[in-house]
Design an enzyme around this catalytic site. Structure first.
Site, PDB file in Angstrom:
ATOM      1  N   LYS A  37       0.818  -2.263  10.080  1.00 47.36           N
ATOM      2  CA  LYS A  37      -0.210  -1.518   9.340  1.00 47.36           C
ATOM      3  C   LYS A  37      -0.773  -0.569  10.386  1.00 47.36           C
ATOM      4  O   LYS A  37      -1.659  -0.937  11.173  1.00 47.36           O
ATOM      5  CB  LYS A  37      -1.283  -2.488   8.814  1.00 47.36           C
ATOM      6  CG  LYS A  37      -2.498  -1.835   8.211  1.00 47.36           C
ATOM      7  CD  LYS A  37      -2.361  -1.552   6.734  1.00 47.36           C
ATOM      8  CE  LYS A  37      -3.577  -0.799   6.208  1.00 47.36           C
ATOM      9  NZ  LYS A  37      -3.503  -0.497   4.778  1.00 47.36           N
ATOM     10  N   GLU A 115       2.862  -0.668   6.060  1.00 54.95           N
ATOM     11  CA  GLU A 115       1.937  -0.330   4.967  1.00 54.95           C
ATOM     12  C   GLU A 115       1.066   0.846   5.369  1.00 54.95           C
ATOM     13  O   GLU A 115       0.352   0.788   6.382  1.00 54.95           O
ATOM     14  CB  GLU A 115       1.029  -1.522   4.595  1.00 54.95           C
ATOM     15  CG  GLU A 115       0.122  -1.143   3.404  1.00 54.95           C
ATOM     16  CD  GLU A 115      -1.012  -2.126   3.102  1.00 54.95           C
ATOM     17  OE1 GLU A 115      -0.926  -3.304   3.492  1.00 54.95           O
ATOM     18  OE2 GLU A 115      -1.980  -1.681   2.456  1.00 54.95           O
TER      19      GLU A 115
HETATM   20  N1  LIG Z   1      -0.740  -8.577  -8.657  1.00 51.30           N
HETATM   21  C1  LIG Z   1      -2.010  -8.782  -8.352  1.00 51.30           C
HETATM   22  N2  LIG Z   1      -2.698  -9.833  -8.913  1.00 51.30           N
HETATM   23  C2  LIG Z   1      -3.987 -10.051  -8.617  1.00 51.30           C
HETATM   24  N3  LIG Z   1      -4.723  -9.291  -7.815  1.00 51.30           N
HETATM   25  C3  LIG Z   1      -4.100  -8.243  -7.248  1.00 51.30           C
HETATM   26  C4  LIG Z   1      -2.730  -7.927  -7.466  1.00 51.30           C
HETATM   27  N4  LIG Z   1      -2.399  -6.822  -6.771  1.00 51.30           N
HETATM   28  C5  LIG Z   1      -3.513  -6.483  -6.119  1.00 51.30           C
HETATM   29  N5  LIG Z   1      -4.528  -7.319  -6.408  1.00 51.30           N
HETATM   30  C6  LIG Z   1      -5.912  -7.275  -5.919  1.00 51.30           C
HETATM   31  O1  LIG Z   1      -6.365  -5.933  -6.004  1.00 51.30           O
HETATM   32  C7  LIG Z   1      -7.099  -5.579  -4.849  1.00 51.30           C
HETATM   33  C8  LIG Z   1      -6.385  -4.411  -4.151  1.00 51.30           C
HETATM   34  O2  LIG Z   1      -5.070  -4.854  -3.790  1.00 51.30           O
HETATM   35  P1  LIG Z   1      -4.470  -4.527  -2.359  1.00 51.30           P
HETATM   36  O3  LIG Z   1      -5.443  -4.914  -1.293  1.00 51.30           O
HETATM   37  O4  LIG Z   1      -3.112  -5.118  -2.305  1.00 51.30           O
HETATM   38  O5  LIG Z   1      -4.419  -2.932  -2.480  1.00 51.30           O
HETATM   39  P2  LIG Z   1      -4.018  -1.877  -1.369  1.00 51.30           P
HETATM   40  O6  LIG Z   1      -3.326  -0.771  -2.077  1.00 51.30           O
HETATM   41  O7  LIG Z   1      -3.309  -2.568  -0.286  1.00 51.30           O
HETATM   42  O8  LIG Z   1      -5.458  -1.387  -0.875  1.00 51.30           O
HETATM   43  P3  LIG Z   1      -5.782  -0.534   0.480  1.00 51.30           P
HETATM   44  O9  LIG Z   1      -5.660   0.902   0.082  1.00 51.30           O
HETATM   45  O10 LIG Z   1      -7.197  -0.948   0.758  1.00 51.30           O
HETATM   46  O11 LIG Z   1      -4.835  -0.966   1.543  1.00 51.30           O
HETATM   47  C9  LIG Z   1      -7.160  -6.823  -3.969  1.00 51.30           C
HETATM   48  O12 LIG Z   1      -8.359  -7.500  -4.223  1.00 51.30           O
HETATM   49  C10 LIG Z   1      -5.977  -7.647  -4.436  1.00 51.30           C
HETATM   50  O13 LIG Z   1      -6.161  -9.016  -4.257  1.00 51.30           O
HETATM   51 MG   LIG Z   2      -3.786  -2.665   1.720  1.00 48.75          MG
END
Ligand SMILES: Nc1ncnc2c1ncn2[C@@H]1O[C@H](COP(=O)(O)OP(=O)(O)OP(=O)(O)O)[C@@H](O)[C@H]1O
Ligand SMILES: [Mg+2]
Length: 227
Positions: A37, A115
């Protein structure tokens, strides 16, 4: 080089959730997985240290025991775009340093999962955005789309941007970040599925335990990607 650059249609669309699920699946199949990351903003302050929650989740999912400085070289306090958070702390983010870490990780593993932060056009520094970094690393894109209203537009914009920048695409994964979708949103999503056709690699159901593979492993390991 085997690997994927996980980007998304937006921040909070499920990149970490999908990347962790993919990493767990690969580890289960006996692969050595490295995760990176490159820049994490909005890190939690713990004493005089900053905890990058995405990077720690990725490390756990992939059983990557590399030093945190190699998994997440830029850990920043402000929950803002990388360039903004870096400016606030007087940090200059070096694409060269990130590339060096990714190349080293490639030499140590069967699969490298990187990521990004936010989406493709998020600024990292002057003249450098996430799409530039993905291009420099030469890793094909895994685009994570959020299962919610607006995702058709966001997904199409992201794919068009990727294509214009000449970035190879592994495909799209839809992440169900919300438990239930209204019927109008479900209809929307059906249209997106049809429009994506074979570019849709899979979906991560809501609350899926992280062992559900959102992407066929053979796709993650394939060298062939489309533009
Ligand atoms: N399939 C899923 N089921 C339940 N919750 C989910 C799922 N996918 C994502 N989430 C929830 O949605 C929120 C955002 O997901 P995630 O952190 O993976 O996004 P991201 O794109 O990595 O965000 P960032 O831009 O901050 O890196 C988190 O709280 C995560 O737990
Ligand atoms: Mg993320």
């Amino acid at each position: 080089m085997r690997g994927a650059f996980v980007t998304g249609t937006d921040t909070g669309c499920g990149k970490t959730a999908v990347a962790c699920a993919a990493a767990r699946q690969a580890v289960k199949e006996g692969l050595r997985v490295r995760v990176i990351k490159p820049v994490e903003t909005g890190c939690l302050e713990e004493g005089n240290r900053l905890r990058p929650l995405d990077a720690l989740a990725l490390a756990e999912a992939s059983a990557d025991r590399s030093p945190l400085d190699e998994i997440c070289p830029y850990r920043l306090r402000l929950a803002a775009a990388p360039q903004v958070a870096a400016d606030a702390e007087g940090v200059e983010i070096s694409a060269e340093r990130i590339e060096t870490l990714v190349r080293r990780a490639q030499g140590q593993s069967d699969l490298v999962i990187v990521e990004g932060a936010g989406g493709l056009f998020v600024p990292i520094g002057p003249g450098l955005d996430m799409a530039d970094l993905a291009g420099r690393l030469g890793l094909p894109l895994l685009v994570v789309a959020r299962a919610a209203l607006g995702t058709i537009n966001h997904t199409r914009l992201t794919l068009e941007a990727a294509s214009r920048r000449g970035l190879p695409l592994l495909g799209v994964v839809i992440s169900h970040t919300m438990p239930d979708l209204p019927s109008a949103d479900r209809a929307n999503l059906d249209l997106l599925r049809r429009a994506l056709g074979p570019r849709l690699l899979g979906e991560l159901p809501h609350g899926a335990d992280a062992t559900v593979p959102p992407v066929p492993l053979r796709t993650l390991l394939s060298q062939s990607a489309t533009c």
